[in-house]
Design a protein around this motif. Structure first.
Motif, PDB file in Angstrom:
ATOM      1  N   GLU A  17       0.686  -1.229   0.041  1.00  0.00           N
ATOM      2  CA  GLU A  17       0.178  -0.121   0.075  1.00  0.00           C
ATOM      3  C   GLU A  17       0.878   1.349  -0.263  1.00  0.00           C
ATOM      4  O   GLU A  17       0.517   2.191  -0.624  1.00  0.00           O
ATOM      5  CB  GLU A  17      -0.882  -0.255   1.088  1.00  0.00           C
ATOM      6  CG  GLU A  17      -2.111  -1.176   0.996  1.00  0.00           C
ATOM      7  CD  GLU A  17      -2.931  -1.016   2.132  1.00  0.00           C
ATOM      8  OE1 GLU A  17      -2.803  -0.540   3.318  1.00  0.00           O
ATOM      9  OE2 GLU A  17      -3.666  -2.238   2.288  1.00  0.00           O
ATOM     10  N   ASN A  28      -5.913   3.154  -6.550  1.00  0.00           N
ATOM     11  CA  ASN A  28      -5.602   2.110  -5.587  1.00  0.00           C
ATOM     12  C   ASN A  28      -6.941   1.526  -5.119  1.00  0.00           C
ATOM     13  O   ASN A  28      -7.809   2.075  -4.380  1.00  0.00           O
ATOM     14  CB  ASN A  28      -4.716   2.558  -4.597  1.00  0.00           C
ATOM     15  CG  ASN A  28      -3.310   2.972  -5.100  1.00  0.00           C
ATOM     16  OD1 ASN A  28      -2.715   2.220  -5.919  1.00  0.00           O
ATOM     17  ND2 ASN A  28      -2.715   4.083  -4.848  1.00  0.00           N
ATOM     18  N   HIS A  29      -7.020   0.189  -5.516  1.00  0.00           N
ATOM     19  CA  HIS A  29      -8.153  -0.425  -4.983  1.00  0.00           C
ATOM     20  C   HIS A  29      -7.883  -1.655  -4.256  1.00  0.00           C
ATOM     21  O   HIS A  29      -7.844  -2.759  -4.639  1.00  0.00           O
ATOM     22  CB  HIS A  29      -9.163  -0.672  -6.325  1.00  0.00           C
ATOM     23  CG  HIS A  29      -9.330   0.200  -7.276  1.00  0.00           C
ATOM     24  ND1 HIS A  29     -10.388   1.352  -6.926  1.00  0.00           N
ATOM     25  CD2 HIS A  29      -8.846   0.827  -8.425  1.00  0.00           C
ATOM     26  CE1 HIS A  29     -10.395   2.232  -7.722  1.00  0.00           C
ATOM     27  NE2 HIS A  29      -9.304   1.872  -8.765  1.00  0.00           N
ATOM     28  N   PHE A  30      -7.630  -1.600  -3.078  1.00  0.00           N
ATOM     29  CA  PHE A  30      -6.917  -2.750  -2.083  1.00  0.00           C
ATOM     30  C   PHE A  30      -8.166  -3.346  -1.807  1.00  0.00           C
ATOM     31  O   PHE A  30      -9.206  -2.801  -1.309  1.00  0.00           O
ATOM     32  CB  PHE A  30      -5.951  -1.959  -1.116  1.00  0.00           C
ATOM     33  CG  PHE A  30      -5.096  -1.160  -1.409  1.00  0.00           C
ATOM     34  CD1 PHE A  30      -3.905  -1.526  -2.364  1.00  0.00           C
ATOM     35  CD2 PHE A  30      -4.969   0.017  -1.214  1.00  0.00           C
ATOM     36  CE1 PHE A  30      -2.815  -0.823  -2.778  1.00  0.00           C
ATOM     37  CE2 PHE A  30      -3.956   0.896  -1.533  1.00  0.00           C
ATOM     38  CZ  PHE A  30      -2.866   0.446  -2.221  1.00  0.00           C
ATOM     39  N   VAL A  31      -7.871  -4.557  -1.398  1.00  0.00           N
ATOM     40  CA  VAL A  31      -8.674  -5.724  -0.920  1.00  0.00           C
ATOM     41  C   VAL A  31      -8.369  -5.941   0.534  1.00  0.00           C
ATOM     42  O   VAL A  31      -7.124  -6.168   0.669  1.00  0.00           O
ATOM     43  CB  VAL A  31      -9.117  -6.766  -1.635  1.00  0.00           C
ATOM     44  CG1 VAL A  31      -9.918  -6.355  -2.837  1.00  0.00           C
ATOM     45  CG2 VAL A  31      -7.948  -7.648  -2.045  1.00  0.00           C
ATOM     46  N   GLU A  69     -10.026 -10.741 -11.435  1.00  0.00           N
ATOM     47  CA  GLU A  69      -8.931  -9.666 -11.121  1.00  0.00           C
ATOM     48  C   GLU A  69      -7.815  -9.862 -10.248  1.00  0.00           C
ATOM     49  O   GLU A  69      -7.670 -10.638  -9.200  1.00  0.00           O
ATOM     50  CB  GLU A  69      -9.588  -8.438 -10.656  1.00  0.00           C
ATOM     51  CG  GLU A  69      -8.880  -7.328 -10.518  1.00  0.00           C
ATOM     52  CD  GLU A  69      -9.624  -6.081 -10.126  1.00  0.00           C
ATOM     53  OE1 GLU A  69      -9.198  -4.989  -9.877  1.00  0.00           O
ATOM     54  OE2 GLU A  69     -10.824  -6.231  -9.743  1.00  0.00           O
ATOM     55  N   LYS A 113      -5.123  -9.204  -7.589  1.00  0.00           N
ATOM     56  CA  LYS A 113      -4.953  -8.514  -6.310  1.00  0.00           C
ATOM     57  C   LYS A 113      -3.890  -8.807  -5.501  1.00  0.00           C
ATOM     58  O   LYS A 113      -3.425  -9.780  -5.429  1.00  0.00           O
ATOM     59  CB  LYS A 113      -6.481  -8.492  -5.515  1.00  0.00           C
ATOM     60  CG  LYS A 113      -7.625  -8.014  -6.249  1.00  0.00           C
ATOM     61  CD  LYS A 113      -7.335  -6.625  -6.558  1.00  0.00           C
ATOM     62  CE  LYS A 113      -8.722  -5.765  -6.523  1.00  0.00           C
ATOM     63  NZ  LYS A 113      -8.716  -4.330  -6.614  1.00  0.00           N
ATOM     64  N   ARG A 114      -3.353  -7.723  -4.606  1.00  0.00           N
ATOM     65  CA  ARG A 114      -2.201  -8.040  -3.695  1.00  0.00           C
ATOM     66  C   ARG A 114      -1.050  -8.570  -4.160  1.00  0.00           C
ATOM     67  O   ARG A 114      -0.499  -9.189  -3.296  1.00  0.00           O
ATOM     68  CB  ARG A 114      -2.663  -8.805  -2.543  1.00  0.00           C
ATOM     69  CG  ARG A 114      -3.997  -7.988  -1.636  1.00  0.00           C
ATOM     70  CD  ARG A 114      -3.320  -6.868  -0.989  1.00  0.00           C
ATOM     71  NE  ARG A 114      -4.360  -6.147  -0.222  1.00  0.00           N
ATOM     72  CZ  ARG A 114      -3.752  -5.028   0.511  1.00  0.00           C
ATOM     73  NH1 ARG A 114      -2.421  -4.617   0.357  1.00  0.00           N
ATOM     74  NH2 ARG A 114      -4.856  -4.280   1.226  1.00  0.00           N
TER      75      ARG A 114
END
Length: 85
Positions: free
Chosen positions: A7, A19-22, A58, A60-61
């Motif tokens: 992040e 930024n589209h963090f989960v 998608e 992610k991370r």
């Protein structure tokens, strides 16, 4: 620690709205595969694939410790996520 580091890194590169963090709880859902790469038992990278009901997915991370980025760990993580059933 990887989440905080990723992040901070992404925050330095892109504006907040990009930024589209989960969070960790989202990664525990049944439509998610979350992988951790280890070297000699120590976590050095991670990544997830989140599958949607419409057949799309998608990544992610994705994160790899900067000390091991030249070792193709990110490539191997991405390949494993893409090849997963």
């Amino acid at each position: 620690a990887f989440f905080a580091a990723s992040e901070a890194y992404m925050g330095a590169l892109y504006p907040a709205e990009s930024n589209h963090f989960v969070d960790a709880e989202a990664l525990l859902q049944p439509n998610v595969l979350f992988l951790v790469a280890r070297r000699r038992g120590v976590a050095v990278g991670c990544g997830a694939i989140v599958r949607a009901d419409d057949g799309t997915a998608e990544i992610k991370r994705m994160w790899v410790d900067p000390e091991v980025r030249k070792e193709r760990i990110g490539v191997r993580l991405l390949e494993a996520l893409i090849d997963a059933p």
